[in-house]
Motif scaffolding. Structure first.
Motif, mmCIF file in Angstrom:
data_model
loop_
_atom_site.group_PDB
_atom_site.id
_atom_site.type_symbol
_atom_site.label_atom_id
_atom_site.label_comp_id
_atom_site.label_asym_id
_atom_site.label_seq_id
_atom_site.Cartn_x
_atom_site.Cartn_y
_atom_site.Cartn_z
ATOM 1 N N ASP A 277 1.129 -1.090 -0.102
ATOM 2 C CA ASP A 277 -0.013 0.023 -0.030
ATOM 3 C C ASP A 277 0.677 1.279 -0.129
ATOM 4 O OD1 ASP A 277 -2.584 -0.824 -0.064
ATOM 5 O OD2 ASP A 277 -2.898 -1.057 2.115
ATOM 6 N N ASP A 278 1.880 1.480 0.935
ATOM 7 C CA ASP A 278 2.695 2.321 1.029
ATOM 8 C C ASP A 278 3.467 2.673 0.035
ATOM 9 O OD1 ASP A 278 1.320 3.276 3.678
ATOM 10 O OD2 ASP A 278 3.096 2.080 4.522
ATOM 11 N N ASN A 279 4.138 1.341 -0.581
ATOM 12 C CA ASN A 279 5.074 1.508 -1.672
ATOM 13 C C ASN A 279 4.445 2.126 -2.983
ATOM 14 O OD1 ASN A 279 7.904 0.869 -0.840
ATOM 15 N ND2 ASN A 279 6.872 -0.188 0.468
ATOM 16 N N ALA A 280 3.172 1.638 -3.288
ATOM 17 C CA ALA A 280 2.374 2.086 -4.373
ATOM 18 C C ALA A 280 2.138 3.564 -4.283
ATOM 19 C CB ALA A 280 1.056 1.226 -4.211
ATOM 20 N N ARG A 281 1.752 3.899 -3.208
ATOM 21 C CA ARG A 281 1.457 5.458 -2.942
ATOM 22 C C ARG A 281 2.630 6.317 -3.160
ATOM 23 N NH1 ARG A 281 -1.821 4.078 1.792
ATOM 24 N NH2 ARG A 281 -3.919 4.022 1.096
ATOM 25 N N ALA B 190 6.691 -7.646 -4.673
ATOM 26 C CA ALA B 190 5.335 -8.145 -4.106
ATOM 27 C C ALA B 190 4.578 -8.670 -4.906
ATOM 28 C CB ALA B 190 4.786 -6.662 -3.306
ATOM 29 N N LEU B 191 4.721 -8.946 -6.219
ATOM 30 C CA LEU B 191 3.671 -9.615 -7.043
ATOM 31 C C LEU B 191 3.983 -11.167 -6.759
ATOM 32 C CD1 LEU B 191 1.478 -9.325 -9.494
ATOM 33 C CD2 LEU B 191 3.336 -9.266 -10.761
ATOM 34 N N ASN C 96 0.685 -7.795 0.596
ATOM 35 C CA ASN C 96 0.781 -6.494 1.110
ATOM 36 C C ASN C 96 1.670 -6.352 2.293
ATOM 37 O OD1 ASN C 96 0.068 -3.610 1.676
ATOM 38 N ND2 ASN C 96 -1.949 -4.236 2.697
ATOM 39 N N PHE C 97 1.737 -6.978 3.158
ATOM 40 C CA PHE C 97 2.566 -6.846 4.513
ATOM 41 C C PHE C 97 3.919 -7.720 4.350
ATOM 42 C CE2 PHE C 97 -1.720 -5.771 5.737
ATOM 43 C CZ PHE C 97 -1.502 -4.553 6.399
ATOM 44 N N PHE C 98 5.085 -6.877 4.765
ATOM 45 C CA PHE C 98 6.021 -7.582 4.848
ATOM 46 C C PHE C 98 6.909 -7.161 6.001
ATOM 47 C CE2 PHE C 98 5.024 -7.539 0.460
ATOM 48 C CZ PHE C 98 5.513 -8.746 -0.338
ATOM 49 N N GLY C 99 7.640 -8.198 6.513
ATOM 50 C CA GLY C 99 8.530 -7.784 7.813
ATOM 51 C C GLY C 99 9.653 -6.983 7.344
ATOM 52 N N TYR C 100 10.542 -6.542 8.434
ATOM 53 C CA TYR C 100 11.496 -5.892 8.144
ATOM 54 C C TYR C 100 12.653 -6.551 7.216
ATOM 55 C CZ TYR C 100 15.492 -2.737 8.378
ATOM 56 O OH TYR C 100 16.667 -1.735 8.012
ATOM 57 N N ILE D 12 4.331 -11.689 5.376
ATOM 58 C CA ILE D 12 3.403 -11.967 6.552
ATOM 59 C C ILE D 12 2.101 -12.364 6.061
ATOM 60 C CG2 ILE D 12 2.188 -10.841 8.702
ATOM 61 C CD1 ILE D 12 4.561 -8.743 8.482
ATOM 62 N N PRO D 13 1.571 -13.769 6.509
ATOM 63 C CA PRO D 13 0.525 -14.211 6.082
ATOM 64 C C PRO D 13 -0.767 -13.383 6.132
ATOM 65 C CG PRO D 13 1.529 -15.700 7.352
ATOM 66 C CD PRO D 13 2.397 -14.445 7.534
ATOM 67 N N GLU D 14 -1.512 -13.430 4.927
ATOM 68 C CA GLU D 14 -2.716 -12.632 4.913
ATOM 69 C C GLU D 14 -3.757 -13.032 3.816
ATOM 70 O OE1 GLU D 14 -0.761 -8.666 3.681
ATOM 71 O OE2 GLU D 14 -0.993 -9.478 1.503
ATOM 72 N N ASP D 15 -4.801 -12.464 3.619
ATOM 73 C CA ASP D 15 -5.796 -12.707 2.631
ATOM 74 C C ASP D 15 -5.512 -11.754 1.597
ATOM 75 O OD1 ASP D 15 -7.079 -14.796 4.207
ATOM 76 O OD2 ASP D 15 -8.353 -13.430 5.114
ATOM 77 N N HIS D 16 -6.067 -12.050 0.483
ATOM 78 C CA HIS D 16 -5.818 -11.128 -0.704
ATOM 79 C C HIS D 16 -6.744 -9.839 -0.134
ATOM 80 C CE1 HIS D 16 -5.280 -14.565 -3.564
ATOM 81 N NE2 HIS D 16 -3.795 -14.247 -3.131
ATOM 82 N N SER D 17 -6.082 -8.706 -0.808
ATOM 83 C CA SER D 17 -6.631 -7.484 -0.540
ATOM 84 C C SER D 17 -7.140 -6.637 -1.932
ATOM 85 C CB SER D 17 -5.789 -6.580 0.383
ATOM 86 O OG SER D 17 -6.248 -5.195 0.326
#
Length: 753
Positions: free
Chosen positions: A434-438, A468-469, A477-481, A486-491
């Motif tokens: 999200d942040d890197n796209a913005r 990220a693709l 979307n979410f990645f650790g440092y 990080i496990p997540e559902d599609h957004s």
């Protein structure tokens, strides 16, 4: 609400349905909180009646000078809005065209309640309606079908059409049996039709139907309540009523039909309705777009038998009444007979009718008119004939020059870090797409503005999105440092934001190798988008797709991207879904896609307005403007932007949260209002964009700046007791999006020019 209103209409003591409507509406407006409701009464040439105290002026229908003089008085008195009751026959000239003398002279917003809307108008009535619609700011219809006719037949904008039901007075005390005894009809099963009597009401059909129904219920009595219409009386006397009386005699129905031949007071009329067991509405033609008599009967819980004219079909839907074919007296008689002898069937219809008529009381209806008048007074809305031409003047000097210092501080060789402790990156929080796209979008805009370090930053964010693709073509979307996912559902939200940043980058780098990379990633990320179904996901897809199509239309199409027709198809499908969702969920008080205003609220209207500009589709423009106007109405207070707080949001029919206000809401409002200016050509929207941008620099609820000019960052939120001291990625990017957006020249549609 502090509103002073004026109404132009026929008005008591004149005897006509619209005069009665106007008097009741005035009472409803005052009961709902209007400070004043003055009346300009329409008169016949020979009228001699003494007018009521609230009548401040009169207009003789064939005197053009009277219309202009009334407008001059209304302008001088400073009313907030004029409520025009429109029916072709109450104004002078061909198809009532003299009303334009009033409208052309008024400097006040006009809300016209349309009592007749012809779906197949003759040339003079088409011209008359089109001339009226060109001169008003809002049209009120009492049936949804009326709004559809305005759109389809007359090309009137959806965003200026408002459905407000016909009001009804409070029922008098007492039971049905009490009123039957009082009126001398006890022991009878009472059917009723009321209203001013004249040809075209279908009463002949009802009389023949009664002759069949009484064989099933000998106790049946049909009351025909109301005086002959004054215009009928003026032209031919009581000839029509005598023809009905003759028909009654021919049918041998003298013991089953009773005429109440006088103009009844409201109390008398309601008393007769209380006594009725069932109500008959036998109009012979389909175009009847409203009926106060039918509305009264519905709200008072009568078992109703009606022909299927437009208004009846809509009002009696879902079992609130029984519809029978036009001019079919046998079918009508069969139904009336069954209802007359079956009390349980009548009671079931009565319960359905009462349920359908909830919210039709005049104070409730008056409140809806007040909300509409307040909406026009707010100054957010683009008024027909009153919009200002676009100019590029904007007070951008009030905003500090955007700095990329904090963006650089928050970015390492992987991408932009999500959160900060004060202005210091908090590496524990890792990264988001999200942040890197913005950040990719902002750095492209900064590069276009000539910032020397923006290109290098954009390359970093592009590389992050490539990482990220995932193989299934969704952006994680979410990645650790440590760069691990990080496990997540599609957004869907995240997918749309990534696609927007990539489309902007592909356009910026068109003809260069980085442009091919961005276009290739954009094409890959489009593949899952046909499954999108959430509002913000659909909106994000529209924004991204229109970014690509805009590049194509400008002649800077990047290589390596998707088929342009595929992108256009995705945009149209997503925008259509947004419009459908809005239409399904909206009402007069809630022009929105969902039952709660939550986050990123300006994105859906922004998306629809972009789609309107690129495709030329009028429905996108109408939905985009209607929803953006609604959002502006609930988020601006005297030019100060109050975004919906995320500490509770704003549920429909609930209380809105004022804090914690998020910078992203202000940024997206800037972009949406800027887009509205591009689509409409109205500089009022650009002024609103600047007001939203000033939220960042102290024009907000607390009068404090959100931007840290030392760091170039933006605080994470506005709390009741001050600013959140942290300066994370989303907030700082929101500030940069708003600042750079106001520096960019909007694209214009041919319509806006």
């Amino acid at each position: 609400m502090g509103l002073r209103l004026a109404m132009v209409s026929t008005y008591p003591p004149r005897q006509c349905g619209i005069a009665t409507f106007a008097a009741h509406l005035r009472g409803g407006l005052l009961a709902a909180g209007a400070d004043e409701v003055a009346v300009v009464a329409m008169l016949k040439e020979d009228a001699t009646d003494v007018q009521r105290p609230e009548v401040i002026a009169t207009i003789r229908e064939e005197h053009a000078s009277d219309y202009r003089e009334a407008a001059r008085l209304l302008n001088q008195q400073g009313y907030d809005a004029v409520l025009l009751q429109h029916e072709f026959g109450i104004f002078g000239g061909t198809a009532g065209c003299l009303v334009n003398e009033l409208l052309d002279s008024l400097e006040i917003p006009v809300i016209a309640t349309l009592h007749t809307i012809l779906s197949e108008p003759g040339p003079e009535y088409r011209q008359g309606m089109e001339q009226l619609l060109h001169r008003i700011q809002a049209a009120v219809v009492m049936a949804e079908r009326g709004g559809q006719i305005l759109r389809d037949v007359y090309g009137f904008s959806r965003d200026r059409i408002f459905h407000i039901p016909h009001g009804v007075p409070k029922a008098p005390p007492g039971t049905r049996e009490d009123w039957k005894k009082r009126l001398g009809v006890d022991g009878r099963v009472v059917a009723m039709t009321f209203g001013l009597i004249g040809p075209g009401k279908g009463i002949e059909t009802a009389l023949r139907a009664l002759s069949l129904a009484v064989s099933q219920c000998p106790a049946l009595l049909y009351l025909i309540v109301g005086a002959t219409h004054p215009e009928v009386l003026r032209k031919e006397g009581e000839r029509y009523r005598r023809s009905l009386e003759q028909l009654v005699a021919e049918l041998g129905m003298e013991q089953h039909v009773r005429f109440v031949n006088r103009y009844l007071s409201d109390d008398e009329l309601l008393g007769y309705l209380m006594a009725a067991d069932l109500y008959i509405s036998p109009y012979p033609g389909a175009q009847q777009i409203t009926s106060g008599t039918l509305t009264y009967a519905l709200a008072m819980g009568k078992a109703i038998v009606s022909t299927p004219y437009t208004y009846a079909q809509e009002l009696l839907a879902d079992g609130a009444g029984v519809l029978v074919p036009f001019n079919d007296w046998e079918a009508m008689g069969q139904v009336i007979g069954e209802l007359a002898r079956d009390q349980k069937m009548r009671e079931a219809l009565s319960a359905k009718a009462r349920e359908r008529g909830e919210g039709f009381a005049w104070p409730s209806v008056g409140g809806r008119y007040l909300q509409l008048a307040e909406r026009l007074r707010g100054g957010v809305y683009v008024l027909a004939g009153g919009s200002r031409n676009w100019d590029e003047s904007g007070e951008t000097e009030e905003l500090p020059t955007p700095s990329l210092d904090h963006l650089i501080r928050m970015t390492d060789d992987t991408g932009m870090i999500q959160h900060a402790i004060g202005p210091v990156p908090n590496r524990d929080t890792g990264y988001t797409s999200d942040d890197n796209a913005r950040a990719l979008l902002v750095s492209v805009w900064a590069a276009e503005a000539g910032h020397p370090e923006a290109e290098r930053l954009a390359e970093t964010y592009l590389a992050f999105l490539a990482y990220a693709l995932r193989p299934d073509r969704w952006f994680h979307n979410f990645f650790g440092y440590d760069r691990r996912a990080i496990p997540e559902d599609h957004s869907e939200d995240c997918q749309g934001r990534c696609l927007w940043g990539l489309a902007a980058a592909a356009r910026h780098w068109a003809g260069r190798s980085h442009g091919w990379t961005a276009a290739h990633l954009f094409a890959s990320g489009l593949q899952p988008c046909r499954s999108f179904r959430w509002v913000r996901g659909l909106a994000g897809l529209v924004v991204a797709g229109t970014e690509w199509l805009e590049a194509v239309e400008s002649g800077s199409r990047p290589e390596g991207g998707p088929d342009d027709a595929e992108v256009r198809n995705l945009v149209v499908t997503a925008a259509d879904n947004l419009v459908t969702t809005w239409e399904r969920n909206r009402d007069i008080n809630w022009e929105w896609f969902e039952d709660c205003l939550t986050y990123d609220n300006a994105v859906p209207p922004f998306a629809l307005l972009r789609a309107a500009r690129i495709t030329g589709q009028a429905s996108y423009r109408e939905a985009g403007l209607a929803t953006l106007e609604f959002l502006a109405r609930v988020t601006f207070r005297d030019k100060v932007f109050w975004p919906i707080g995320n500490r509770g949001w704003y549920p429909r029919n609930g209380r809105r949260a004022d804090f914690d206000q998020q910078p992203l809401e202000a940024a997206m409002m800037v972009l949406a209002c800027r887009e509205a200016a591009a689509v409409t050509g109205d500089s009022a929207w650009m002024e609103l964009a600047h007001h939203a941008a000033r939220w960042f620099v102290g024009q907000n609820a607390l009068g404090v700046s959100m931007v840290d000019e030392d760091t170039g960052g933006c605080h994470d939120g506005l709390e009741e007791d001050g600013v959140n001291p942290n300066q994370g990625a989303e907030s700082s990017l929101a500030w940069l999006m708003a600042a750079y957006a106001l520096q960019r020249r909007p694209a214009f549609t041919s319509a806006a020019r």
